[in-house]
Write a protein that holds these residues in place. Sequence first.
Motif, PDB file in Angstrom:
ATOM      1  N   GLY A 254      49.255  36.742  31.949  1.00 43.12           N
ATOM      2  CA  GLY A 254      48.653  37.956  31.405  1.00 43.12           C
ATOM      3  C   GLY A 254      47.696  37.638  30.273  1.00 43.12           C
TER       4      GLY A 254
ATOM      5  N   ASP B  39      40.880  43.058  35.350  1.00 38.73           N
ATOM      6  CA  ASP B  39      41.774  43.853  34.496  1.00 38.73           C
ATOM      7  C   ASP B  39      40.978  44.601  33.429  1.00 38.73           C
ATOM      8  OD1 ASP B  39      43.779  42.739  35.981  1.00 38.73           O
ATOM      9  OD2 ASP B  39      44.537  41.448  34.369  1.00 38.73           O
ATOM     10  N   TRP B  40      40.013  43.919  32.825  1.00 39.22           N
ATOM     11  CA  TRP B  40      39.195  44.551  31.800  1.00 39.22           C
ATOM     12  C   TRP B  40      38.376  45.686  32.390  1.00 39.22           C
ATOM     13  CZ3 TRP B  40      33.839  44.845  31.410  1.00 39.22           C
ATOM     14  CH2 TRP B  40      33.370  45.404  30.218  1.00 39.22           C
TER      15      TRP B  40
ATOM     16  N   ARG C  46      40.337  48.820  32.948  1.00 39.49           N
ATOM     17  CA  ARG C  46      40.634  49.540  31.702  1.00 39.49           C
ATOM     18  C   ARG C  46      39.385  50.166  31.101  1.00 39.49           C
ATOM     19  NH1 ARG C  46      45.363  46.569  28.541  1.00 39.49           N
ATOM     20  NH2 ARG C  46      46.425  45.671  30.323  1.00 39.49           N
TER      21      ARG C  46
END
Length: 113
Positions: A49, A66-67, A70
């Motif tokens: 992670g 992932d960024w 978000r």
Amino acid sequence: MTVPHRTSAVTEAVPAADRSRSARAERGWTIADAKARLSEVLRRTHTEGPQFIGRRRRYVVMPFEDWQARAEPKMGLGEWLVANAPRCCDDFELPSRDDGDREIPFADLMEEE
């Protein structure tokens, strides 16, 4: 007289390598360590992670996917209301604001003041 070192059952059950990994995840990497071991930092972002770099001013290294998930703009309230409004009555018409004979709710309360 020396006091024997006591370890908890949790500490004994978790291998030392895993304890050091979780400790590193909590405190993060120093900038010097991250520079020297960038490949490992990047590898750990995928296996463990997000990785934290820095002590005083902290930075986060995470996979782009992932960024991006978000950072996507969220739907505004107006757009959400329009998208989720009930569609029960297709023939429902809102009264025009220009109609002079429109009933004003709570008009009787306004007259009493």
